[in-house]
Design an enzyme around this catalytic site. Structure first.
Site, PDB file in Angstrom:
ATOM      1  CG  ASP A  34      22.977 -49.795 -28.595  1.00 40.12           C
ATOM      2  OD1 ASP A  34      24.089 -49.476 -28.342  1.00 40.12           O
ATOM      3  OD2 ASP A  34      22.477 -49.039 -29.527  1.00 40.12           O
ATOM      4  CG  ASP A 132      26.905 -52.282 -31.128  1.00 41.82           C
ATOM      5  OD1 ASP A 132      26.036 -52.616 -31.936  1.00 41.82           O
ATOM      6  OD2 ASP A 132      27.117 -51.172 -31.072  1.00 41.82           O
ATOM      7  CD  GLU A 133      21.769 -51.346 -32.186  1.00 36.78           C
ATOM      8  OE1 GLU A 133      20.689 -51.889 -32.744  1.00 36.78           O
ATOM      9  OE2 GLU A 133      22.242 -50.354 -32.486  1.00 36.78           O
TER      10      GLU A 133
END
Length: 386
Positions: A34, A132-133
């Site tokens: 993350d 974003d992960e």
DNA sequence: TCTGGGGTCCTAGGACCC
DNA sequence: TCTGGGGTCCTAGGACCC
């Protein structure tokens, strides 16, 4: 509707796709990566002089009144209380010294692709969950190897891309994700399988992905505040309020999450929204907006090579309530005309029903398509069977 | 203080078919 | 004449996530 089942059954606690069952004593490890304050970090690559300062990505309040929200806040801005999804006006008051940067999604998409390419050096199985992960799956690795790989990934992202990341390492996706949240910012947290229940027990139930405010409230009403409280219950006690989510939750709480569900590769829906600067009171203005959004959506579906089987329109009213209407088109269609025609019709229906019940002006318009199929996939019509 | 834009998944009732 | 149970599709609404 009674909140009998605020969250569904499978949610995030399921199986990973493309992962064959391995007959090995060495487990499969999930590295849940993350990126920290991702949009802000992307901007700081271009403007390093802002490092260490309270930076906020979102529509700048100095450019006049806005209905926007904060997209990302630097760790220097967070002590003032500024958070993602907070209205811009609130954030500006909490942190008057904040430096505002308007969002640039093209930049963030590019950075996200760079990150995934670094991750793929370490495993053929990289599952992106959002911009974003992503999870990196290590098949047949020892705990030490998993730890070392996480350290390497973190170092490469920082040195090659200047993007700080937190990484949770566990043998299931949901525990890895929870561990990631505890590792922020810029940390690594490994949870061994026999340590899972003890790691989870003191955490609030809200730490579980899929448990939001409603489910948290329901659980509190049952005297359940921590994941440890959850582990002590029988799933049958929780079925009535929570539905099939209950047994998933209890398994997780005991450190034995269910295998992760398959995640589909194909998109299920595409939509586009617009919040008006001022609430709309005239049908003609709303219709213009419907045509514009439907045209944009049709164009983007066309670029993706997707056809649509269902069209939907949703209106958010001035009081923030929302109504929606959708209609199946039978066979999948493509192009601006069928999408626009269906969307205008649905919007008109919503507009009329609400006008007759004397409802308020429109704040936000959404146009959505569902039952998407790739254009290359041949459509089978009933006629062909006759 | 006043709430964006893009998604996923689940539930439930009714229609319809066998 | 009156009744069943199972399955699928459609639609509306809701919870949740980043």
């Amino acid at each position: 509707m009674p909140p009998s089942s605020p969250r569904g059954s499978s949610s995030p606690l399921g199986t990973l796709p493309g992962v064959p069952p391995v007959e090995s004593s060495r487990p499969r490890w999930v590295l849940y990566v993350d990126l920290d304050a991702f949009y802000v970090s992307c901007e700081l690559r271009d403007r390093p002089e802002l490092r260490g300062k309270p930076v906020v990505v979102g529509p700048p309040p100095s450019e006049g009144p806005t209905r926007g929200v904060v997209l990302s806040a630097s760790y220097e801005a967070r002590p003032t209380g500024v958070r993602s999804a907070m209205p811009v006006g609130v954030a500006a008051r909490l942190c008057p010294e904040a430096i505002w940067i308007p969002p640039d999604f093209t930049k963030y998409e590019r950075a996200s692709r760079e990150v995934r390419s670094v991750l793929r050096r370490h495993s053929p199985t990289v599952l992106p969950f959002s911009i974003d992960e992503a999870a990196v799956i290590l098949h047949d690795a020892s705990m030490d190897e998993a730890q070392r790989t996480a350290e390497t990934i973190q170092r490469e992202l920082a040195s090659e891309l200047s993007l700080p990341a937190s990484i949770g390492v566990a043998t299931s996706r949901v525990i890895a994700k929870i561990a990631t949240d505890r590792a922020k910012p810029a940390g690594i947290r490994l949870v061994a399988p026999d340590e899972a229940a003890a790691f989870l027990a003191p955490l609030p139930v809200r730490a579980i992905p899929g448990v939001g405010p409603k489910t948290e409230g329901l659980l509190r009403g049952l005297g359940i505040q921590t994941i440890g409280d959850l582990a002590a219950r029988r799933p049958s006690e929780l079925v009535r309020p929570l539905g099939t989510f209950a047994s998933e939750l209890v398994s997780l709480a005991r450190g034995e999450p269910r295998p992760d569900p398959d995640t589909s590769e194909e998109p299920r829906s595409r939509s586009t929204d617009h919040t008006f600067a001022r609430d709309v009171e005239q049908w003609e203005e709303l219709e213009r907006a419907v045509r514009e959004l439907a045209g944009e959506l049709a164009t983007s579906l066309d670029h993706e090579g997707l056809r649509f089987g269902t069209v939907g329109v949703a209106l958010r009213w001035a009081d923030f309530t929302r109504t929606q209407r959708s209609r199946s088109l039978g066979a999948a269609r493509e192009g601006t005309v069928p999408l626009t025609e269906a969307a205008v019709r649905l919007a008109r229906e919503l507009w009329e029903t609400e006008r007759s019940s004397r409802r308020r002006p429109v704040r936000t318009l959404s146009v959505r398509t569902e039952r998407l199929v790739p254009r290359t996939q041949k459509q089978v019509f009933l006629d062909e069977f006759r």
